[in-house]
Design a protein around this motif. Structure first.
Motif, short mmCIF file in Angstrom:
data_model
loop_
_atom_site.label_atom_id
_atom_site.label_comp_id
_atom_site.label_asym_id
_atom_site.label_seq_id
_atom_site.Cartn_x
_atom_site.Cartn_y
_atom_site.Cartn_z
N PHE A 133 0.79 -1.20 0.02
CA PHE A 133 0.10 0.11 -0.13
C PHE A 133 0.89 1.47 0.12
CE2 PHE A 133 -1.99 3.61 2.28
CZ PHE A 133 -3.32 3.70 1.84
N TRP A 134 1.74 1.21 0.84
CA TRP A 134 2.69 2.44 0.95
C TRP A 134 3.38 2.86 -0.29
CZ3 TRP A 134 2.57 6.79 2.91
CH2 TRP A 134 3.92 7.54 2.98
N GLN A 135 3.97 1.70 -0.70
CA GLN A 135 4.79 1.74 -2.05
C GLN A 135 4.04 2.56 -3.32
OE1 GLN A 135 6.55 -1.81 -3.39
NE2 GLN A 135 7.84 -2.15 -1.53
N HIS A 136 2.72 1.95 -3.46
CA HIS A 136 1.83 2.57 -4.34
C HIS A 136 1.58 3.99 -3.76
CE1 HIS A 136 -1.35 3.17 -7.27
NE2 HIS A 136 -2.22 3.25 -6.34
N SER A 137 1.28 4.37 -2.82
CA SER A 137 0.88 5.63 -2.18
C SER A 137 1.92 6.57 -2.45
CB SER A 137 0.54 5.61 -0.65
OG SER A 137 -0.60 4.88 -0.53
N VAL A 138 3.37 6.13 -2.30
CA VAL A 138 4.57 7.21 -2.45
C VAL A 138 4.58 7.18 -3.97
CG1 VAL A 138 7.07 7.28 -2.29
CG2 VAL A 138 5.75 6.51 -0.32
N ALA A 139 4.46 6.22 -4.69
CA ALA A 139 4.65 6.46 -6.17
C ALA A 139 3.42 7.47 -6.76
CB ALA A 139 4.51 5.07 -6.97
N ALA A 140 2.27 7.19 -6.30
CA ALA A 140 1.23 8.42 -6.77
C ALA A 140 1.57 9.75 -6.37
CB ALA A 140 -0.17 7.84 -6.29
N LEU B 268 4.23 2.72 -14.81
CA LEU B 268 5.52 2.41 -14.53
C LEU B 268 5.82 1.61 -13.59
CD1 LEU B 268 5.97 6.50 -14.42
CD2 LEU B 268 6.65 4.90 -16.39
N ASN B 269 4.81 0.81 -13.08
CA ASN B 269 5.13 -0.44 -12.07
C ASN B 269 6.28 -0.03 -11.07
OD1 ASN B 269 4.65 -2.97 -11.25
ND2 ASN B 269 6.58 -3.90 -12.18
N LEU B 270 5.89 1.39 -10.37
CA LEU B 270 6.75 1.94 -9.31
C LEU B 270 6.61 1.07 -8.09
CD1 LEU B 270 6.27 5.44 -10.04
CD2 LEU B 270 8.19 4.17 -10.79
N GLY C 281 11.60 9.50 -16.13
CA GLY C 281 12.96 9.02 -15.31
C GLY C 281 12.90 9.87 -13.83
N ARG C 282 12.49 10.84 -13.77
CA ARG C 282 12.50 11.74 -12.46
C ARG C 282 11.52 10.92 -11.53
NH1 ARG C 282 12.50 16.13 -15.54
NH2 ARG C 282 10.25 16.77 -15.20
N ILE C 283 10.25 10.70 -11.94
CA ILE C 283 9.27 10.29 -11.14
C ILE C 283 9.86 8.79 -10.61
CG2 ILE C 283 7.13 9.01 -11.19
CD1 ILE C 283 6.28 11.25 -13.25
N GLU C 284 10.60 7.97 -11.64
CA GLU C 284 10.92 6.56 -10.90
C GLU C 284 12.04 6.89 -9.91
OE1 GLU C 284 12.47 2.26 -12.91
OE2 GLU C 284 12.19 3.96 -14.24
N ALA C 285 12.85 7.64 -10.10
CA ALA C 285 14.22 7.82 -9.27
C ALA C 285 13.63 8.37 -7.97
CB ALA C 285 15.14 8.61 -10.15
#
Length: 285
Positions: free
Chosen positions: A113-120, A237-239, A271-275
């Motif tokens: 949940f947290w990984q997805h929330s941070v990515a969004a 982006l499968n972040l 690229g910036r979003i992923e990093a």
């Protein structure tokens, strides 16, 4: 466990009394965004009373001081904030506060949940800076971080049915919100909007949470389509590197509203979003 097909706003608000209090730091930051001195004082006070954030801020400040050949050994919070920038510290404070809140609400659900929330959240913040949309990057970050808060509520009070919804959505390759409506009568986006209103968050953030799966019905406030696009991009982006990162259709009206065009010029943004999202997830793991 709650009874299915009976979730109402009153039910959500009543059961929210059993939840931990919404982080005061976030509310204070939101009310002082336009007042530099007040915002600085709020951040410094929060950082001083949070040993984890304090350590991170001081570490970044000393790294920055070394790189710029300034005096090292910085131990004063105000000096550290002035060196690395109030915006960076505010972002760290927001992310840390919401991370702690999510972990208390549903520790077993937190990693994915947290990984997805941070990515969004990162997607939203970067989109706000990249596009010409009149959206505050801070508001976009907060709305992105909180967009699925309704899922935490569902998990907290009916984890069995919630997991059933996730499994069905994965098997059928459709949005989880559709399955949630079949089981609960409402979806996590609506529940999240009710919670945000109960916590007295700004109206645009409440609306962005509520309509992030249905932006076409609420395009007046630009934050709403931006958060929708941010979530779809974070999945595309499968972040979060999870099996539940379903890529649903993206609203063309939402993209048009924020002035986003998918061409070669957008690749550096990806690229910036992923990093940044991967860095944030490592820092707050």
């Amino acid at each position: 466990m709650i009874n299915t097909q009976t979730i109402t706003r009153d039910t959500v608000i009543e059961r929210s009394k059993e939840l931990p209090g919404f982080p005061l730091a976030i509310s204070q930051i939101l009310t002082t965004l336009d007042d530099y001195e007040a915002n600085l004082n709020v951040l410094a006070n929060h950082v001083k009373h949070d040993p984890v954030i304090s350590a991170r801020v001081l570490s970044l400040a000393n790294i920055a001081a070394t790189r710029t050949r300034q005096v090292s050994g910085i131990s004063n919070i105000y000096t550290a904030i002035s060196l690395i920038g109030i915006g960076k510290v505010r972002e760290m404070t927001l992310v840390s506060s919401i991370a702690d809140f999510s972990d208390i609400m549903a520790p077993a659900l937190t990693p994915s949940f947290w990984q997805h929330s941070v990515a969004a959240g990162v997607c939203g913040e970067e989109l706000a800076r990249y596009t010409s949309a009149p959206v505050s990057p801070d508001a976009a970050l907060i709305a992105g971080l909180l967009h699925d808060i309704g899922q935490l509520w569902l998990y907290r009070f009916d984890s069995e049915t919630f997991h059933t919804c996730r499994s069905q959505a994965l098997i059928q390759s459709i949005g989880i919100e559709q399955i949630e409506r079949e089981h609960f009568g409402v979806d996590h986006a609506i529940i999240g909007g009710w919670l945000a209103e109960h916590w007295s968050l700004p109206a645009n953030i409440c609306a962005a949470i509520r309509y992030h799966h249905a932006p076409d019905s609420a395009l007046d406030d630009t934050l709403i389509p931006l958060v929708h696009v941010a979530e779809v991009l974070s999945n595309a982006l499968n972040l979060a590197s999870g099996e539940h990162n379903l890529v649903n259709s993206i609203s063309s009206a939402a993209c048009e509203k924020i002035g986003l065009t998918f061409d070669a010029d957008i690749l550096p943004l990806f690229g910036r979003i992923e990093a940044r999202s991967r860095h944030a997830n490592v820092m707050f793991k």
